[in-house]
Design an enzyme around this catalytic site. Structure first.
Site, PDB file in Angstrom:
ATOM      1  N   ASP A  36      69.372 -25.588 -14.505  1.00 18.37           N
ATOM      2  CA  ASP A  36      70.266 -24.447 -14.370  1.00 18.37           C
ATOM      3  C   ASP A  36      69.532 -23.143 -14.664  1.00 18.37           C
ATOM      4  OD1 ASP A  36      72.304 -26.208 -13.857  1.00 18.37           O
ATOM      5  OD2 ASP A  36      73.182 -26.116 -15.855  1.00 18.37           O
ATOM      6  N   LYS A  94      73.910 -22.581 -11.126  1.00 20.52           N
ATOM      7  CA  LYS A  94      75.328 -22.456 -10.778  1.00 20.52           C
ATOM      8  C   LYS A  94      75.950 -21.547 -11.823  1.00 20.52           C
ATOM      9  CE  LYS A  94      77.660 -26.108  -9.598  1.00 20.52           C
ATOM     10  NZ  LYS A  94      78.037 -25.677  -8.248  1.00 20.52           N
ATOM     11  N   MET A 117      83.950 -20.588 -19.935  1.00 22.01           N
ATOM     12  CA  MET A 117      84.015 -19.821 -18.681  1.00 22.01           C
ATOM     13  C   MET A 117      85.315 -19.010 -18.586  1.00 22.01           C
ATOM     14  SD  MET A 117      82.384 -22.750 -16.171  1.00 22.01           S
ATOM     15  CE  MET A 117      83.177 -24.125 -17.034  1.00 22.01           C
TER      16      MET A 117
END
Length: 471
Positions: A264, A286, A401
């Site tokens: 990542d 991502k 998130m």
């Protein structure tokens, strides 16, 4: 928005010195001087099998004893050194009276084409001695480029504690059994698979001296690789929230065995430093609401690489099993007939709580711990969250998130009956050196995001357990 995986070549950071291991067995080495430091260097050099000559007008008892020791190739010439003594030596080590003599010796040694070390005079040295951890044939050398020798010695002491003494026997067995592996003409991947099993056995039984049973196991793994070479695999590895010291030992071993690492964007460079240098590194980042690699592309790449016989590590921030799309990647590997393993990591909520010094399940405040993601497949706040459960005053909740939907989260929690002054803590870049923390409340947490440039990954922790965190 989507992007393709990006190949990221491994780079070597600048080195103050080049670490090398010099084979001296049977070679002539010259030591000038008979001070305690010079005699110690003479003994060290003789331990490698070198033929050591010590030139010094006088010899103390320690040098006399060393010269008489059985099995040591060392002799003493009782005189001053001359230029002709330097010819033919593989290395020269000296302890001399002053800089003038050191400079003369260094110039003559270089003229003779021989590397020289002059004790405690680094300006005249071509090479240096580091601190040594001896599990020969397993040898660890440590250098601080002469800056802080005590620091190197302290690191050596730490490695001595961590490195089992029994590894010496395993290293000897590897040297003795290596021809068995070489003789079969296996591919590079197959040979690595054989030695990976050997290493795993060494770590399982570090204080066991390898015996005939272990040799038979090695032969069996050679035969297995000869029959079915090149089978690849995928390992999903949790990189933790940022601090490289939070990696598990199993994660480090996976990184050091990987042929390819798909990682990542948010995996720190310090974590990637644990990977072997030859491993191919591919960024498959991502990040919410930013150009990202498509999950289907990542799945296909993992499976393709593994089918080519490569050991693939899918390195993911935090714990791959917590909002890390691990389920889809495991399913893709199984559907493709690729062996898959998961190595968990420290999830962001645990890392943030550790930094805050607060218990997520403080017995006075929380009977339940709940993790939620505020990012659904469509990029919006999930519409099936149980807001009544999230507003439970006896729970601690971690929101992953949630940066872009914090207004909606706050409004829904307040509508579900949560107290407006319920403590909330926002942690950006949890466990990184640049970590930032913001103590606030459910009612005010949206204003914290509005007032601060929180560009990094954020975790939101709320519940009355957060009242125990130091401001």
């Amino acid at each position: 928005m989507s992007r393709s995986p990006i190949l990221q070549p491994a780079r070597i950071a600048p080195l103050a010195v080049l670490p090398v291991f010099y084979r001296l067995s049977g070679k002539p080495v010259l030591v000038i001087g008979a001070t305690p430091g010079a005699v110690w260097k003479a003994e060290l050099l003789a331990s490698t099998g070198a033929h050591v000559t010590v030139i010094a007008p006088q010899a103390d008892a320690s040098l006399v004893e060393l010269c008489a020791r059985e099995g040591v190739h060392l002799n003493h010439l009782a005189r001053a050194w001359s230029e002709s003594d330097l010819t033919g030596a593989a290395l020269i080590v000296a302890d001399v009276a002053d800089d003038q003599e050191a400079q003369r010796l260094a110039l003559l040694a270089r003229k003779a084409g021989t590397p020289v070390n002059i004790i405690d005079r680094p300006d005249f040295c071509d090479f240096q001695f580091g601190s040594i951890v001896n599990r020969s044939p397993l040898v660890v050398g440590i250098s601080t480029d002469g800056a802080v020798p005590v620091f190197g010695q302290a690191i050596r002491a730490r490695i001595e504690m961590l490195l089992p003494a029994g590894f010496q026997k395993w290293a000897e067995a590897a040297r003795n059994w290596r021809p068995l592996v070489q003789a079969r003409g296996l591919s590079l991947h197959a040979r690595r698979a054989v030695w990976d099993r050997f290493v795993a056995a060494a770590f399982r039984k570090p204080d066991h001296a390898p015996d005939e049973e272990d040799r038979i196991a090695l032969l069996a793994s050679i035969e297995e690789q000869a029959r079915a070479p090149g089978q690849g695999s995928v390992t999903l590895v949790g990189a933790g929230p940022g601090d490289p010291e939070l990696l598990t030992l199993k994660a480090v071993r996976a990184l050091q065995a990987a042929d390819v690492i798909l990682h990542d964007d948010l995996v720190s460079p310090e974590v990637l430093d644990f990977a072997r240098r030859e491993a191919e590194r591919i960024i498959t980042g991502k990040r919410g609401h930013r150009p990202s690699c498509k999950q289907d592309d990542i799945n296909a790449l993992m499976v393709t690489l593994a089918r080519e016989g490569k050991r693939v590590v899918r390195l993911k921030g935090g714990d791959p099993l917590v909002f890390g799309r691990a389920g889809e990647e495991i399913a893709a590997c199984r559907a493709g007939g690729v062996p898959v393993e998961v190595i968990p990591g420290v999830t962001a909520a645990s890392g943030a709580a550790a930094s805050l010094g607060v218990s997520l399940t403080h017995r006075d405040h929380a009977r339940r711990l709940q993790y939620i993601t505020a990012h659904a497949k469509n990029g919006k706040l999930p519409d099936d969250l149980d807001w009544k459960a999230l507003a439970d005053p006896s729970a601690t909740t971690a929101i992953y998130m949630g940066k872009l939907v914090v207004d909606e989260v706050s409004s829904n929690l307040l509508a579900a009956g949560i107290a407006s002054d319920t403590p909330a803590i926002i942690v950006e870049y949890a466990t990184y050196s640049r970590e930032r923390r913001f103590h606030t409340t459910i009612a005010a947490m949206a204003s914290v995001f509005a007032a601060n440039d929180l560009d990094g990954p954020c975790i939101i922790l709320f519940g009355w357990a957060m009242s125990e965190a130091a401001p």
